[in-house]
Design a protein around this motif. Structure first.
Motif, PDB file in Angstrom:
ATOM      1  N   ARG A   1      18.962  34.586  -8.271  1.00  0.00           N
ATOM      2  CA  ARG A   1      18.010  34.755  -7.634  1.00  0.00           C
ATOM      3  C   ARG A   1      17.097  35.243  -8.086  1.00  0.00           C
ATOM      4  NH1 ARG A   1      23.161  37.730  -8.629  1.00  0.00           N
ATOM      5  NH2 ARG A   1      21.969  40.211  -8.968  1.00  0.00           N
ATOM      6  N   SER A   2      16.299  35.258  -8.647  1.00  0.00           N
ATOM      7  CA  SER A   2      15.246  35.722  -9.214  1.00  0.00           C
ATOM      8  C   SER A   2      14.335  34.408  -8.757  1.00  0.00           C
ATOM      9  CB  SER A   2      14.405  36.186 -10.031  1.00  0.00           C
ATOM     10  OG  SER A   2      15.078  35.582 -11.519  1.00  0.00           O
TER      11      SER A   2
ATOM     12  N   SER B   1      28.441  34.107  -5.059  1.00  0.00           N
ATOM     13  CA  SER B   1      27.434  33.818  -5.413  1.00  0.00           C
ATOM     14  C   SER B   1      27.707  32.513  -5.111  1.00  0.00           C
ATOM     15  CB  SER B   1      26.368  34.472  -6.910  1.00  0.00           C
ATOM     16  OG  SER B   1      26.672  35.491  -7.252  1.00  0.00           O
TER      17      SER B   1
ATOM     18  N   PRO C   1      15.823  35.253   0.391  1.00  0.00           N
ATOM     19  CA  PRO C   1      16.057  35.756  -0.443  1.00  0.00           C
ATOM     20  C   PRO C   1      14.849  36.239  -1.951  1.00  0.00           C
ATOM     21  CG  PRO C   1      16.335  33.556  -0.938  1.00  0.00           C
ATOM     22  CD  PRO C   1      16.126  33.525   0.506  1.00  0.00           C
ATOM     23  N   GLU C   2      16.188  37.607  -2.467  1.00  0.00           N
ATOM     24  CA  GLU C   2      15.296  37.414  -3.584  1.00  0.00           C
ATOM     25  C   GLU C   2      14.321  36.381  -4.845  1.00  0.00           C
ATOM     26  OE1 GLU C   2      16.566  39.833  -7.660  1.00  0.00           O
ATOM     27  OE2 GLU C   2      17.697  40.292  -6.360  1.00  0.00           O
TER      28      GLU C   2
ATOM     29  N   VAL D   1      20.063  30.995  -5.727  1.00  0.00           N
ATOM     30  CA  VAL D   1      21.468  31.781  -5.420  1.00  0.00           C
ATOM     31  C   VAL D   1      21.523  32.552  -4.613  1.00  0.00           C
ATOM     32  CG1 VAL D   1      22.456  30.316  -7.788  1.00  0.00           C
ATOM     33  CG2 VAL D   1      21.616  32.938  -7.500  1.00  0.00           C
ATOM     34  N   VAL D   2      22.068  32.725  -3.608  1.00  0.00           N
ATOM     35  CA  VAL D   2      21.876  33.861  -3.166  1.00  0.00           C
ATOM     36  C   VAL D   2      23.508  35.170  -3.408  1.00  0.00           C
ATOM     37  CG1 VAL D   2      20.594  33.243  -1.052  1.00  0.00           C
ATOM     38  CG2 VAL D   2      22.994  32.547  -1.346  1.00  0.00           C
ATOM     39  N   THR D   3      23.304  35.797  -3.368  1.00  0.00           N
ATOM     40  CA  THR D   3      24.364  36.443  -3.365  1.00  0.00           C
ATOM     41  C   THR D   3      24.510  37.437  -2.443  1.00  0.00           C
ATOM     42  OG1 THR D   3      24.105  36.447  -6.258  1.00  0.00           O
ATOM     43  CG2 THR D   3      25.984  38.135  -5.034  1.00  0.00           C
TER      44      THR D   3
ATOM     45  N   ARG E   1      21.254  28.149  -2.929  1.00  0.00           N
ATOM     46  CA  ARG E   1      21.223  28.541  -1.555  1.00  0.00           C
ATOM     47  C   ARG E   1      20.858  27.191  -1.126  1.00  0.00           C
ATOM     48  NH1 ARG E   1      14.962  29.272  -0.861  1.00  0.00           N
ATOM     49  NH2 ARG E   1      14.769  30.489   1.318  1.00  0.00           N
TER      50      ARG E   1
ATOM     51  N   LEU F   1      23.194  35.416 -13.135  1.00  0.00           N
ATOM     52  CA  LEU F   1      23.004  35.710 -11.755  1.00  0.00           C
ATOM     53  C   LEU F   1      21.783  35.687 -11.200  1.00  0.00           C
ATOM     54  CD1 LEU F   1      26.410  35.729 -10.833  1.00  0.00           C
ATOM     55  CD2 LEU F   1      25.621  33.596 -10.875  1.00  0.00           C
ATOM     56  N   ALA F   2      21.620  37.596 -11.594  1.00  0.00           N
ATOM     57  CA  ALA F   2      20.025  37.558 -11.407  1.00  0.00           C
ATOM     58  C   ALA F   2      18.818  37.458 -11.762  1.00  0.00           C
ATOM     59  CB  ALA F   2      19.692  39.848 -12.083  1.00  0.00           C
TER      60      ALA F   2
END
Length: 143
Positions: free
Chosen positions: A58-59, A71, A106-107, A63-65, A74, A54-55
């Motif tokens: 996100r990077s 999660s 987001p990240e 996706v956003v958590t 996006r 998931l990280a």
């Protein structure tokens, strides 16, 4: 499925699977991803591997958590066109934590840094900005 005999780390394999589901439209913008527990059970992975997958997503800005909610793919974001008139310099970089908060990005989403003579430098989120140059003002060899 996860190939436990592969040289590719299992968290990367899971990220690949989820990324493919997003790209194919099986997971739609705004849709919740399966819970960490569900992903652990379905792919026979530990919590650390699921969180690492998931990280990665996100990077990449896929996706956003949300704490205590899970999660999500996006959501699609409308694109804004920004006209760049006259001479300009544009660079891309990752934003600072303050810029991420201020721009609500987001990240994993980079920013454009737009610098023009006699104008204040602008920091623009690259995921929702389309830079348009005024073609009439570009030198002939750059058109």
């Amino acid at each position: 499925m996860i190939d436990f005999s592969s040289d590719r780390p299992v968290h990367r394999q899971l990220a690949d699977i989820i990324r493919a589901d997003i790209a194919a439209g099986r997971l739609k913008p705004g849709q919740a991803l399966p819970s960490e527990t569900r992903l652990m059970q379905e792919y026979e992975l530990g919590r650390v591997a699921v969180r690492q997958a998931l990280a990665v997503l996100r990077s990449e800005g896929l996706v956003v958590t949300v704490k205590r909610e899970g999660s999500f793919v996006r959501p699609a974001i409308p694109v804004e066109r920004v006209a760049v008139e006259g001479p300009a310099e544009v660079s891309a970089r990752m934003p600072s934590p303050d810029e991420r908060r201020d721009l609500d990005i987001p990240e994993g989403v980079p920013v454009f840094v737009l610098s023009q003579p006699r104008k204040r430098q602008r920091i623009l989120p690259a995921d929702r900005i389309l830079l348009i140059w005024d073609g009439d003002r570009l030198p002939a060899d750059e058109r």
